[in-house]
Write a protein that holds these residues in place. Structure first.
Motif, PDB file in Angstrom:
ATOM      1  N   TYR A  82      -1.563  11.039  11.400  1.00  0.00           N
ATOM      2  CA  TYR A  82      -1.768   9.597  11.305  1.00  0.00           C
ATOM      3  C   TYR A  82      -1.927   9.056  12.718  1.00  0.00           C
ATOM      4  CZ  TYR A  82       3.245   9.464  12.461  1.00  0.00           C
ATOM      5  OH  TYR A  82       4.455   9.645  13.076  1.00  0.00           O
ATOM      6  N   PHE A  83      -2.415   7.835  12.846  1.00  0.00           N
ATOM      7  CA  PHE A  83      -2.604   7.260  14.168  1.00  0.00           C
ATOM      8  C   PHE A  83      -1.267   6.814  14.752  1.00  0.00           C
ATOM      9  CE2 PHE A  83      -7.033   6.655  12.626  1.00  0.00           C
ATOM     10  CZ  PHE A  83      -7.658   7.372  13.640  1.00  0.00           C
ATOM     11  N   LYS A  84      -1.062   7.142  16.011  1.00  0.00           N
ATOM     12  CA  LYS A  84       0.235   6.967  16.678  1.00  0.00           C
ATOM     13  C   LYS A  84       0.751   5.539  16.592  1.00  0.00           C
ATOM     14  CE  LYS A  84       2.518   7.853  21.114  1.00  0.00           C
ATOM     15  NZ  LYS A  84       2.312   8.349  22.499  1.00  0.00           N
ATOM     16  N   GLU A 143       6.397  18.648  15.851  1.00  0.00           N
ATOM     17  CA  GLU A 143       5.563  17.508  16.219  1.00  0.00           C
ATOM     18  C   GLU A 143       4.534  17.904  17.260  1.00  0.00           C
ATOM     19  OE1 GLU A 143       7.898  14.237  17.580  1.00  0.00           O
ATOM     20  OE2 GLU A 143       9.270  14.276  15.866  1.00  0.00           O
ATOM     21  N   GLY A 144       3.393  17.213  17.239  1.00  0.00           N
ATOM     22  CA  GLY A 144       2.374  17.343  18.278  1.00  0.00           C
ATOM     23  C   GLY A 144       1.890  18.748  18.488  1.00  0.00           C
ATOM     24  N   ALA A 145       1.904  19.182  19.745  1.00  0.00           N
ATOM     25  CA  ALA A 145       1.353  20.479  20.134  1.00  0.00           C
ATOM     26  C   ALA A 145       2.120  21.652  19.522  1.00  0.00           C
ATOM     27  CB  ALA A 145       1.328  20.609  21.651  1.00  0.00           C
ATOM     28  N   GLU A 146       3.351  21.407  19.036  1.00  0.00           N
ATOM     29  CA  GLU A 146       4.147  22.484  18.456  1.00  0.00           C
ATOM     30  C   GLU A 146       3.603  22.915  17.112  1.00  0.00           C
ATOM     31  OE1 GLU A 146       8.606  22.320  19.296  1.00  0.00           O
ATOM     32  OE2 GLU A 146       8.034  20.208  19.121  1.00  0.00           O
ATOM     33  N   VAL A 147       2.872  22.021  16.430  1.00  0.00           N
ATOM     34  CA  VAL A 147       2.360  22.353  15.092  1.00  0.00           C
ATOM     35  C   VAL A 147       1.205  23.318  15.233  1.00  0.00           C
ATOM     36  CG1 VAL A 147       1.351  21.442  12.983  1.00  0.00           C
ATOM     37  CG2 VAL A 147       3.054  20.089  14.221  1.00  0.00           C
ATOM     38  N   PRO A 148       1.280  24.527  14.622  1.00  0.00           N
ATOM     39  CA  PRO A 148       0.201  25.528  14.751  1.00  0.00           C
ATOM     40  C   PRO A 148      -1.105  25.014  14.189  1.00  0.00           C
ATOM     41  CG  PRO A 148       2.204  26.542  13.892  1.00  0.00           C
ATOM     42  CD  PRO A 148       2.413  25.062  13.872  1.00  0.00           C
ATOM     43  N   TYR A 202     -16.299  12.064  17.230  1.00  0.00           N
ATOM     44  CA  TYR A 202     -15.719  10.727  17.116  1.00  0.00           C
ATOM     45  C   TYR A 202     -14.744  10.473  18.259  1.00  0.00           C
ATOM     46  CZ  TYR A 202     -17.738  11.049  12.491  1.00  0.00           C
ATOM     47  OH  TYR A 202     -18.629  11.210  11.461  1.00  0.00           O
ATOM     48  N   LYS A 203     -14.707   9.216  18.666  1.00  0.00           N
ATOM     49  CA  LYS A 203     -13.757   8.797  19.700  1.00  0.00           C
ATOM     50  C   LYS A 203     -12.951   7.637  19.126  1.00  0.00           C
ATOM     51  CE  LYS A 203     -14.614   8.859  24.090  1.00  0.00           C
ATOM     52  NZ  LYS A 203     -15.149   8.626  25.451  1.00  0.00           N
ATOM     53  N   PHE A 204     -11.642   7.807  19.087  1.00  0.00           N
ATOM     54  CA  PHE A 204     -10.758   6.783  18.539  1.00  0.00           C
ATOM     55  C   PHE A 204      -9.976   6.105  19.661  1.00  0.00           C
ATOM     56  CE2 PHE A 204     -10.906   9.996  15.015  1.00  0.00           C
ATOM     57  CZ  PHE A 204     -11.695   9.235  14.156  1.00  0.00           C
ATOM     58  N   GLU A 205      -9.696   4.841  19.474  1.00  0.00           N
ATOM     59  CA  GLU A 205      -8.906   4.107  20.468  1.00  0.00           C
ATOM     60  C   GLU A 205      -7.453   4.572  20.467  1.00  0.00           C
ATOM     61  OE1 GLU A 205      -9.314  -0.049  19.835  1.00  0.00           O
ATOM     62  OE2 GLU A 205     -11.483  -0.067  20.203  1.00  0.00           O
ATOM     63  N   ASP A 206      -6.992   5.030  19.299  1.00  0.00           N
ATOM     64  CA  ASP A 206      -5.594   5.444  19.158  1.00  0.00           C
ATOM     65  C   ASP A 206      -5.491   6.963  19.069  1.00  0.00           C
ATOM     66  OD1 ASP A 206      -2.882   5.322  18.860  1.00  0.00           O
ATOM     67  OD2 ASP A 206      -2.900   4.411  16.864  1.00  0.00           O
ATOM     68  N   GLU A 207      -4.385   7.506  19.528  1.00  0.00           N
ATOM     69  CA  GLU A 207      -4.130   8.946  19.492  1.00  0.00           C
ATOM     70  C   GLU A 207      -3.733   9.376  18.086  1.00  0.00           C
ATOM     71  OE1 GLU A 207      -0.687  11.956  21.221  1.00  0.00           O
ATOM     72  OE2 GLU A 207      -1.119  10.079  22.272  1.00  0.00           O
ATOM     73  N   ILE A 208      -4.204  10.558  17.674  1.00  0.00           N
ATOM     74  CA  ILE A 208      -3.819  11.112  16.384  1.00  0.00           C
ATOM     75  C   ILE A 208      -2.518  11.891  16.548  1.00  0.00           C
ATOM     76  CG2 ILE A 208      -4.426  12.745  14.563  1.00  0.00           C
ATOM     77  CD1 ILE A 208      -7.338  12.055  15.018  1.00  0.00           C
ATOM     78  N   ARG A 209      -1.546  11.560  15.718  1.00  0.00           N
ATOM     79  CA  ARG A 209      -0.230  12.215  15.779  1.00  0.00           C
ATOM     80  C   ARG A 209      -0.132  13.242  14.653  1.00  0.00           C
ATOM     81  NH1 ARG A 209       4.619  11.398  18.125  1.00  0.00           N
ATOM     82  NH2 ARG A 209       6.502  11.953  16.977  1.00  0.00           N
ATOM     83  N   THR A 210       0.372  14.436  14.992  1.00  0.00           N
ATOM     84  CA  THR A 210       0.510  15.518  14.010  1.00  0.00           C
ATOM     85  C   THR A 210       1.983  15.898  13.857  1.00  0.00           C
ATOM     86  OG1 THR A 210      -1.640  16.402  14.687  1.00  0.00           O
ATOM     87  CG2 THR A 210      -0.216  17.849  13.408  1.00  0.00           C
ATOM     88  N   GLU A 211       2.431  16.036  12.616  1.00  0.00           N
ATOM     89  CA  GLU A 211       3.812  16.419  12.331  1.00  0.00           C
ATOM     90  C   GLU A 211       3.843  17.378  11.155  1.00  0.00           C
ATOM     91  OE1 GLU A 211       5.781  12.106  13.650  1.00  0.00           O
ATOM     92  OE2 GLU A 211       5.734  12.712  11.542  1.00  0.00           O
TER      93      GLU A 211
END
Length: 319
Positions: free
Chosen positions: A289-291, A314-319, A220-229
């Motif tokens: 969630y979407f950024k 947040e982001g890349a810090e989340v394992p 899948y390709k989304f227009e918005d970036e997925i944010r992880t926390e």
């Protein structure tokens, strides 16, 4: 052949012979040979399971982790991969094209074939479903060495047996599972629904029907970036209550708003996780969630303000 100590992350062990195959033909010859001698076979690859499913209780093991296949690009978002593809590598590769494989499990050192065998589910199952919902093609070697190619939508049963033809022209009649399927998180038994697609019977079958050698998946390709926390709590109940509020918000697949993933871990789970330095906390909640989803972001901030959050990643810090 010398015996090898076979084990996985479940801590189960078995001392037995392991046969390493480099291609599908070697796999076929192994299966035909063991089938003729009625020798039980267990399939291995990443050996990351916590259930002990890749540790034999008798017979021999076949390791397919060296079974490589050049990726077949059917379209931008439809591709065929080797079952030995490690999910961590897959995610890294497709991220360069801004593509996402949605059912990626939380532990990414597993293989795509293992995910298919177990119908693995990751945090995004909350919004987009488990592995079964994202597989459209399988190539499978049966225990007698015959090969099936199964494409979603081509073999549908409403209760009658499936009739399929192998690549060599042999006809097979496969009974359709016929029992009540409970629509909750469930990884036991062959999938059973009406109408039933044959590909769904093989997904989650844990290798009892055949060995997967090719996997066609949807990307899948989304227009918005997925944010992880990830949030860590001093009080377990507060972490649980926060996760329940997020789950209640849900995810709107029509408008792509809400929580893509919600995962709660109590203290015991944290102690088994990669969050080593955060094991002093009693609970955690990881979300996606979407950024640019401002409405969901505001909801998260409002609910978080009601609790004492000990730490946040947040982001890349989340394992």
């Amino acid at each position: 052949m010398p015996k090898e100590l076979i084990k996985d992350r479940s801590n189960r062990q078995y001392e037995g012979e392991v046969f390493y195959v480099a291609d599908e033909q070697e796999l076929i010859e192994c299966l035909k040979n063991f089938n003729s001698h009625k020798t039980p076979v267990t399939i291995l690859a990443g050996r990351t399971a916590l259930t002990g499913s890749c540790v034999p209780i008798e017979g021999v093991a076949i390791d397919i982790s060296n079974l490589q296949l050049e990726t077949k690009v059917i379209s931008e978002t439809k591709r065929i991969y080797s079952p030995s593809t490690v999910i961590e590598d897959l995610d890294g590769e497709i991220a360069q094209e801004n593509l996402v494989y949605l059912p990626t499990p939380g532990y990414k050192k597993c293989t795509l074939g293992g995910n298919v065998a177990t119908n693995a589910s990751g945090p995004r199952t909350f919004s987009f479903g488990a592995t079964r919902d994202h597989v459209w093609f399988l190539r499978v070697v049966l225990v007698n060495g015959e090969v099936l190619e199964i494409t979603r939508g081509e073999n549908i049963s409403t209760g009658e047996d499936f009739r399929v033809v192998s690549l060599s022209g042999e006809y097979y009649q496969i009974p359709a599972p016929d029992y009540n399927w409970v629509n909750i998180k469930n990884a036991t038994g062959l999938y059973s629904q009406k109408p039933l697609d044959l590909i769904d019977v093989f997904i989650g079958s844990e290798g009892i029907l055949g060995v997967v050698t090719q996997v066609g998946i949807d990307l899948y390709k989304f227009e918005d970036e997925i944010r992880t926390e990830a949030y860590f709590f001093e009080i377990e109940f507060e972490a649980l209550e926060f996760s329940q509020k997020l789950r209640a918000l849900g995810f709107d697949r029509d408008n792509f708003t809400g929580l893509i993933a919600v995962e709660f871990m109590d203290h015991g789970a944290l102690c088994f996780s990669d969050f080593k330095e955060y094991q002093v906390f009693q609970g955690s909640v990881e979300i996606e969630y979407f950024k640019n989803d401002e409405k969901t972001l505001e909801f998260i901030k409002t609910e978080l303000s009601k609790y004492e959050v000990g730490a946040q990643l947040e982001g890349a810090e989340v394992p």
